[in-house]
Design a protein around this motif. Structure first.
Motif, mmCIF file in Angstrom:
data_model
loop_
_atom_site.group_PDB
_atom_site.id
_atom_site.type_symbol
_atom_site.label_atom_id
_atom_site.label_comp_id
_atom_site.label_asym_id
_atom_site.label_seq_id
_atom_site.Cartn_x
_atom_site.Cartn_y
_atom_site.Cartn_z
ATOM 1 N N TYR D 151 -2.681 29.054 10.947
ATOM 2 C CA TYR D 151 -3.474 30.156 10.919
ATOM 3 C C TYR D 151 -3.253 31.013 9.557
ATOM 4 C CZ TYR D 151 -5.116 34.737 11.787
ATOM 5 O OH TYR D 151 -5.630 36.118 11.542
ATOM 6 N N HIS D 152 -4.443 30.989 8.684
ATOM 7 C CA HIS D 152 -4.208 31.558 7.463
ATOM 8 C C HIS D 152 -3.136 31.129 6.798
ATOM 9 C CE1 HIS D 152 -6.613 35.489 8.445
ATOM 10 N NE2 HIS D 152 -7.291 34.481 8.626
ATOM 11 N N MET D 154 -0.330 29.946 7.553
ATOM 12 C CA MET D 154 0.992 29.777 8.175
ATOM 13 C C MET D 154 0.960 28.630 9.177
ATOM 14 S SD MET D 154 1.809 33.678 8.487
ATOM 15 C CE MET D 154 -0.204 34.215 9.003
ATOM 16 N N LYS D 155 1.910 27.900 9.274
ATOM 17 C CA LYS D 155 2.071 26.838 10.178
ATOM 18 C C LYS D 155 2.415 27.446 11.477
ATOM 19 C CE LYS D 155 4.835 22.693 10.956
ATOM 20 N NZ LYS D 155 6.357 22.661 10.829
ATOM 21 N N VAL D 156 1.562 27.064 12.639
ATOM 22 C CA VAL D 156 1.846 27.690 13.896
ATOM 23 C C VAL D 156 2.997 27.131 14.917
ATOM 24 C CG1 VAL D 156 0.864 28.499 16.026
ATOM 25 C CG2 VAL D 156 -0.305 28.743 13.961
#
Lengths: 353, 194, 216, 158
Positions: D151-152, D154-156
């Motif tokens: 997400y944007h 960033m690793k979730v």
């Protein structure tokens, strides 16, 4: 070339004066810097003691070196100028504010034999020069290109300009009783014990006793306005952390912020010193001729001023922040009428004695 | 600490104390840490306790500031959602160098109880900003936080401010090793195909 | 007008009351505990750290039976346990704390304190109270990987060694079993032969008997 | 009134729209209704003299596998009785009438149900995400939801 020649002539002609000027200018500066360290430490400690905690403890004995550590920290901090900021104004603002309080120091008579500048319109000069702080604040707030800064600056401007009117009334009242605007003269008038102080009606016999309530109220009015003019709690809406991030100095970091910090404490000293001069006898000893030599006079002056600085700090950690409309209500509907009534009485006293 | 180090140095015959300017600055930096007020979840409650009278963070010279421009370090205290992570990044970037970050509690360290199933939780704040001290605990005890502050002070006083900062150097190193690993992988792949 | 003046006096007097309160506080003894100088474990009275404070977990390896109850009880799966059977050919003969023979080596017992939520469920689940909350809270660190604590007394090489021994034993056992099986098969075959011989002889004897009986 | 009486009363007025009553001995028994007519039913519940459900406690969304459900918890301050009403909508077209105009409290509840489950409330004045970021994809509490990898930037996943 001609200009250089002129400058050279000027310097050679006035070397002594320039040197003396610089020397005399250094004394208030040194005073201010030392005072700022003491005041910052005092503020932290008084705040902590009021909250039943200890405050800085691990920097030297009892944390005495805390302000010094802060100076070193702020010296090497990155100096950020925001991208969208108006750079010249942004960089100039803290120095203008500092200039305001530094210039005000130049007319304060530390003792009967030492005033950096023996100006005969000292009080008038101080009223005029303290407006510089407003200029600096609004410059900083506007140039930051940050809405919180701008709102804080606007609040500060409206607040300081409003509170200058009752403050000027107080100063005028005393000036009308003293028949002088020279701070050294006003201080000299109040010699001979605390009974002669203007807060207790001035140096005029026993018949002045009817004046005392008015002068005391006048002093309280001036104390309240002094809090507002230095943006101290309970009137620190310009930098209210709960609403505006840090008010007009939100975007300032490093040494520029240190100047704001310094100017805040410097302004506290200046208003306290004015209070001392116009109400509490300036450099004169409270016990008549006892301990009234020029050196002791410096001690008395600084001790009295520091007492009021302490009072301001004490009040800061007692009261919560006022609302903006309450602030304006207090100024226009309470302080101004009160100060006008007291001014009338004091003017009458000035005519009689 | 820095000042003491300077005092420990040998005093020469003329009675002059020799010390490094760096030590002096590091001493100032370590002893005066202003932190950004920033609470996210239950750890923030414990953080308030640290600031209150009984534990008194001000003893270490830590004074709360509300503007990131005047702060020295930020305390990530609580669960960091993906939505908030971007804001934290902005706030951290607004702190002027040298800046530090403390990650407080399990949630900020690695996502905590949400590390398996939290679709909306950032699994470790170090994915967004570089962290200097990690405090375990859920939430940590106030004393644990104070210990972390001491640890941060220790780290600051060991740094060499006039050289490249350790963290920056570390990041460079990491980047280099990553590039190297990629290169090696590439070579291996090529070798395989040959 | 009277109200107005009353308000002013009231406001002023309440401020004085507040200042009195803060002034009294200014000289009251402070309540601060100075942490690095006075450790919470040695403080007196209520300032002492409570015994049930949820601090770092401690695993007493000699007590652990490797039953993995804590691993199952953990709500955030931060405990990883791997057990290796004790080989009978192993020269080390470990004992439990209570003197019983150990059945499992704890080749891996990791708790990730970065994930742990310090709920204490593992301490309740443990049948031998091998996993307990200690009083240690000073373990913040510069690197998150340091929070992954290995409680197992073995390092990687030792674990590999133990596994090798176990594998050897398993191999030996398998060989032995194979050999046994083969031997058994062989024996069974031989048995069959002898059996049939015996049977035939039996038949003969019985036949003889029958004959004898008949003749009798 | 007991839930059975409420059910009977509703059955008289709405007949086929009221489907069934499910008794749960140690919990809230609920009435399943036809989603097409939910607004009228709830309006009746609020306005009818002997029902007078003036307080909407909660609207929650649920994913029952093949259908999406909306659960309304109503409470009467006057008669101190409560009721749970469920309506199931198909996953392909999860549309249901909004009840913001009956209870203002429904506003954020419906936004939450829309955000996390994906029920679309027709007639809602401001049906946007309330918890997740505006650019979030999918509805996280659905059973077939797959956690995104990123997400944007960033690793979730851990």
């Amino acid at each position: 070339m001609e200009n250089h020649q002129f400058l050279f002539n000027f310097i050679s002609e006035y070397t002594g004066d320039i040197l003396a000027g610089v020397l005399i200018a250094i004394i208030p500066l040194a005073l201010l810097l030392v005072y700022a360290l003491v005041a910052i430490y005092g503020e932290l400690k008084i705040a902590s003691f009021i909250q039943l905690k200890l405050g800085p403890m691990r920097t030297g004995k009892w944390g005495l070196l805390q302000p010094v550590a802060e100076v070193f920290k702020l010296l090497q901090k990155e100096d950020i100028t925001p991208d969208g900021a108006d750079k010249p104004l942004f960089n100039l603002a803290p120095f203008i504010i500092f200039l305001g309080c530094y210039a005000a120091l130049s007319v304060l008579p530390l003792s009967s034999h030492f005033a950096p500048s023996g100006l005969n319109i000292g009080l008038f000069f101080i009223i005029a020069i303290s407006s510089l702080a407003v200029l600096g604040i609004v410059m900083g707030g506007w140039a930051s290109n940050n809405k919180y800064s701008l709102i804080g600056a606007m609040r500060s401007v409206s607040q300081i300009i409003s509170y200058e009117i009752p403050a000027a009334m107080c100063i005028l009242g005393v000036a009308s009783m003293a028949h002088s605007l020279d701070m050294n003269v006003i201080s000299a008038q109040q010699q001979g014990g605390f009974w002669n102080w203007y807060v207790l009606g001035g140096p005029a016999g026993i018949s002045k006793i009817w004046l005392i309530p008015f002068t005391v109220v006048m002093f309280i009015v001036y104390f309240v306005t002094s809090l507002a003019e230095t943006n101290r709690t309970p009137f620190d809406v310009p930098e209210g952390e709960s609403e505006l991030v840090a008010g007009y100095h939100t975007e300032y970091s490093g040494m520029k912020f240190a100047f704001f910090y310094l100017a805040e404490y410097g302004n506290m000293f200046v208003v306290s010193a004015i209070m001392t001069v116009i109400f509490f006898g300036g450099w004169s000893s409270p016990f008549g001729d006892f301990l009234n030599s020029p050196i002791w006079q410096i001690f008395w002056f600084i001790a009295k001023s520091m007492f009021f600085v302490g009072l301001q700090i004490w009040l800061r950690w007692t009261l919560p922040r006022t609302r903006v409309d309450q602030l304006m209500y207090l100024c226009w509907k309470i302080l101004l009428p009160l100060s006008m009534v007291c001014f009338l009485a004091m003017a009458l006293g000035g005519m009689l004695y | 600490m820095g000042l003491l180090n300077a005092l420990d140095n040998p005093i020469n015959a003329d009675g002059i104390i020799l010390g490094k300017v760096e030590d002096l600055f590091n001493w100032g930096r370590a002893k005066s840490n202003w932190f950004l007020q920033f609470g996210l979840a239950c750890c923030a409650i414990e953080f308030m306790a640290v600031n209150a009278s009984h534990f008194d963070l001000m003893r270490f010279g830590n004074i709360p500031r509300s503007s990131p421009r005047q702060a020295d370090y930020i305390v990530i205290s609580g669960t960091v959602t993906l939505k908030m992570a971007e804001r934290i990044k902005i706030l951290f970037e607004q702190i002027p160098e040298p800046r530090y970050a403390i990650s407080m509690g399990s949630c900020a360290n690695s996502g905590g109880p949400y590390w398996q199933h939290g679709y909306n939780v950032l699994k470790g704040i170090d994915r967004v900003i570089p962290i200097d001290v990690y405090i375990p605990g859920c939430p940590p005890r106030p004393e644990a936080f104070e210990q972390a502050v001491l640890k941060l002070q220790e780290k600051i006083s060991m740094e060499e401010i006039f050289k490249k900062r350790e963290r920056v150097a570390q990041e460079d190193k990491m980047l280099e090793s990553m590039l190297k690993a990629e290169e090696n992988n590439f070579i291996e792949n090529v070798n395989k195909h040959i | 007008m009277i109200n107005y003046l009353k308000n002013i006096i009231k406001g002023f007097s309440t401020i004085l009351v507040g200042m009195k309160v803060t002034f009294i506080n200014l000289f009251r003894p402070n309540v601060t505990v100075q942490y690095p100088n006075v450790h919470p474990l040695v403080r007196a009275g209520s300032d002492k750290m409570p015994d049930n404070a949820r601090n770092k977990l401690n695993v007493i390896i000699p007590k652990c039976t490797g039953c993995k109850s804590c691993e199952k009880a953990c709500p955030v799966n931060c405990i990883t346990i791997e057990t290796t059977k004790v080989a009978s050919i192993d020269t080390e003969k470990p004992l439990m704390e209570d003197g019983k023979k150990r059945v499992f080596w704890l080749s891996q017992f990791d708790i990730d304190f970065a994930k742990c939520c310090f709920c204490g469920l593992c301490t309740i689940a443990c049948p031998t109270s091998a996993i307990v909350h200690s009083t240690d809270f000073e373990y913040s660190c510069y690197d998150r990987n340091e929070l992954l604590v290995h409680f197992s007394p073995f390092n990687k090489e030792q674990v590999a060694e133990k596994k090798r021994i176990l594998a050897e034993e398993v191999k030996q056992k398998a060989e032995k079993a194979l050999a046994d099986k083969q031997a058994a098969e062989k024996a069974a075959q031989e048995q069959n032969i002898t059996d049939s011989k015996i049977k035939s002889s039996d038949d003969q004897t019985s036949a003889n008997q029958n004959i004898q009986n008949n003749s009798n | 009134m007991t839930i059975q009486e409420i059910y009977d009363l509703l059955k008289i007025h709405f007949n086929d729209d009221i489907k069934e009553i499910t008794d749960i001995s140690n919990g809230d028994s609920f009435i399943t209704v036809n989603p097409a007519n939910i607004f009228d039913i709830l309006q009746f519940c609020r306005d009818y003299e002997t029902l007078d459900f003036d307080y909407l406690t909660l609207i929650s969304g649920m994913d029952s596998g093949e259908n999406l459900g909306v659960v309304y918890h109503l409470y009467s301050m006057k008669f101190k009785h409560s009721i749970v009403i469920k309506a199931f909508v198909p996953k392909e077209s999860p549309n249901i009438q909004s009840v913001v105009y009956l209870w203002r409290a429904a506003d954020w509840h419906e936004r939450e149900a829309f955000d996390l489950i994906g029920v679309v409330f027709d007639g809602h004045p401001n049906l946007i995400r309330i918890l997740c970021p505006y650019d979030w994809e999918g509805h996280p509490l659905r059973k077939d939801y797959v956690t995104p990898q990123e997400y944007h930037g960033m690793k979730v996943p851990y």
